[in-house]
Scaffold this motif. Structure first.
Motif, PDB file in Angstrom:
ATOM      1  N   LEU A 169       0.820  -1.214   0.000  1.00 27.75           N
ATOM      2  CA  LEU A 169       0.000   0.000   0.000  1.00 27.75           C
ATOM      3  C   LEU A 169       0.854   1.265   0.000  1.00 27.75           C
ATOM      4  N   ALA A 170       1.900   1.278   0.810  1.00 31.66           N
ATOM      5  CA  ALA A 170       2.761   2.467   0.895  1.00 31.66           C
ATOM      6  C   ALA A 170       3.484   2.727  -0.420  1.00 31.66           C
ATOM      7  N   GLU A 171       3.746   1.681  -1.178  1.00 30.07           N
ATOM      8  CA  GLU A 171       4.495   1.803  -2.432  1.00 30.07           C
ATOM      9  C   GLU A 171       3.646   2.405  -3.548  1.00 30.07           C
ATOM     10  N   ILE A 172       2.330   2.307  -3.451  1.00 28.00           N
ATOM     11  CA  ILE A 172       1.476   2.850  -4.507  1.00 28.00           C
ATOM     12  C   ILE A 172       1.610   4.366  -4.516  1.00 28.00           C
ATOM     13  N   GLY A 173       2.079   4.881  -5.638  1.00 25.45           N
ATOM     14  CA  GLY A 173       2.320   6.313  -5.781  1.00 25.45           C
ATOM     15  C   GLY A 173       3.668   6.765  -5.256  1.00 25.45           C
ATOM     16  N   ASP A 174       4.455   5.834  -4.698  1.00 24.98           N
ATOM     17  CA  ASP A 174       5.786   6.153  -4.187  1.00 24.98           C
ATOM     18  C   ASP A 174       6.724   6.430  -5.366  1.00 24.98           C
ATOM     19  N   LYS A 175       7.830   7.110  -5.086  1.00 22.55           N
ATOM     20  CA  LYS A 175       8.727   7.466  -6.195  1.00 22.55           C
ATOM     21  C   LYS A 175       9.318   6.242  -6.884  1.00 22.55           C
ATOM     22  N   THR A 176       9.494   5.125  -6.159  1.00 20.85           N
ATOM     23  CA  THR A 176      10.026   3.942  -6.847  1.00 20.85           C
ATOM     24  C   THR A 176       8.975   3.317  -7.756  1.00 20.85           C
ATOM     25  N   GLN A 177       7.694   3.428  -7.400  1.00 23.75           N
ATOM     26  CA  GLN A 177       6.669   2.957  -8.333  1.00 23.75           C
ATOM     27  C   GLN A 177       6.614   3.878  -9.550  1.00 23.75           C
ATOM     28  N   LEU A 178       6.741   5.173  -9.323  1.00 30.38           N
ATOM     29  CA  LEU A 178       6.805   6.109 -10.445  1.00 30.38           C
ATOM     30  C   LEU A 178       8.025   5.815 -11.313  1.00 30.38           C
ATOM     31  N   LEU A 179       9.124   5.431 -10.667  1.00 26.32           N
ATOM     32  CA  LEU A 179      10.324   5.046 -11.405  1.00 26.32           C
ATOM     33  C   LEU A 179      10.058   3.797 -12.245  1.00 26.32           C
ATOM     34  N   ALA A 180       9.310   2.832 -11.696  1.00 30.28           N
ATOM     35  CA  ALA A 180       8.950   1.630 -12.459  1.00 30.28           C
ATOM     36  C   ALA A 180       8.139   2.006 -13.695  1.00 30.28           C
ATOM     37  N   PHE A 181       7.169   2.920 -13.541  1.00 24.54           N
ATOM     38  CA  PHE A 181       6.395   3.400 -14.688  1.00 24.54           C
ATOM     39  C   PHE A 181       7.313   4.018 -15.728  1.00 24.54           C
ATOM     40  N   LEU A 182       8.201   4.875 -15.267  1.00 16.74           N
ATOM     41  CA  LEU A 182       9.089   5.600 -16.170  1.00 16.74           C
ATOM     42  C   LEU A 182      10.039   4.661 -16.914  1.00 16.74           C
TER      43      LEU A 182
END
Length: 192
Positions: free
Chosen positions: A13-26
């Motif tokens: 839950l904490a990872e959703i929207g976290d910068k590392t998840q954004l990094l995964a998208f990128l």
């Protein structure tokens, strides 16, 4: 097993929207090679969270139960507040990606992005809170993968549909409950 399940759920839950998840998208949109990205996420998370788990275990062995209870309780409450603050990716983290290939770029950028990140700090706190830090590290790693692997495959098209405020609110509430429970002495039979 509680440490495994709680660690997995809280970090997912904490990872959703976290910068590392954004990094995964990128990384997924830039490289379009999901398997080396996922492998890089896995290795970086294992390394980072193993260090965090070891630190948590060391803290448990070093501090008295009363001091540990206050530090952990306040840490969990701090994590609740921090979870409500949105993350952004820093440009220098993406500069690394251009030099080391997909796996290397993911490994390096994820490892660096996780340093001092809320999921790493949560891993330290949970490893100090629960008696088996290995299960905590396995759980936090699973939580990262649960949040980040879909990000790699689905990309940013799906991210716009996730109610980030609701997800962050749930994660913050979980951290707050853990903090209040720790401060009130829950788990004192386990030595915390």
């Amino acid at each position: 097993m509680e440490s495994l399940f709680v660690s997995t759920g809280v970090v997912a839950l904490a990872e959703i929207g976290d910068k590392t998840q954004l990094l995964a998208f990128l990384l997924a949109t830039r490289f379009k090679k999901p398997l080396p990205i996922i492998a890089g996420i896995l290795v970086a998370t294992i390394l980072n969270h193993a260090m965090a788990g070891a630190l948590g275990a060391w803290i448990t062995a070093t501090l008295s139960p009363d001091i540990l209870r206050w530090i952990l309780g306040l840490s969990f409450l701090g994590m609740a507040v921090w979870t409500l603050i949105p993350d952004k990716i820093e440009e220098e983290e993406m500069q690394v990606a251009r030099k080391f290939g997909v796996f290397g770029a993911t490994l390096i950028t994820f490892f660096l992005a996780e340093m001092g990140d809320k999921t790493q700090i949560a891993t330290v706190a949970m490893a100090a809170h629960y008696p088996d830090p290995v299960l905590v590290v396995i759980g936090t790693t699973l939580g990262m993968l649960i949040a980040d692997v879909p990000a790699v495959f689905i990309g940013d098209r799906f991210a716009a549909r996730i109610p980030m405020k609701l997800v962050h609110g749930i994660a913050a509430a979980m951290f707050a409950v853990m903090g209040l429970a720790t401060l009130s002495g829950a788990g004192s039979s386990l030595g915390f």
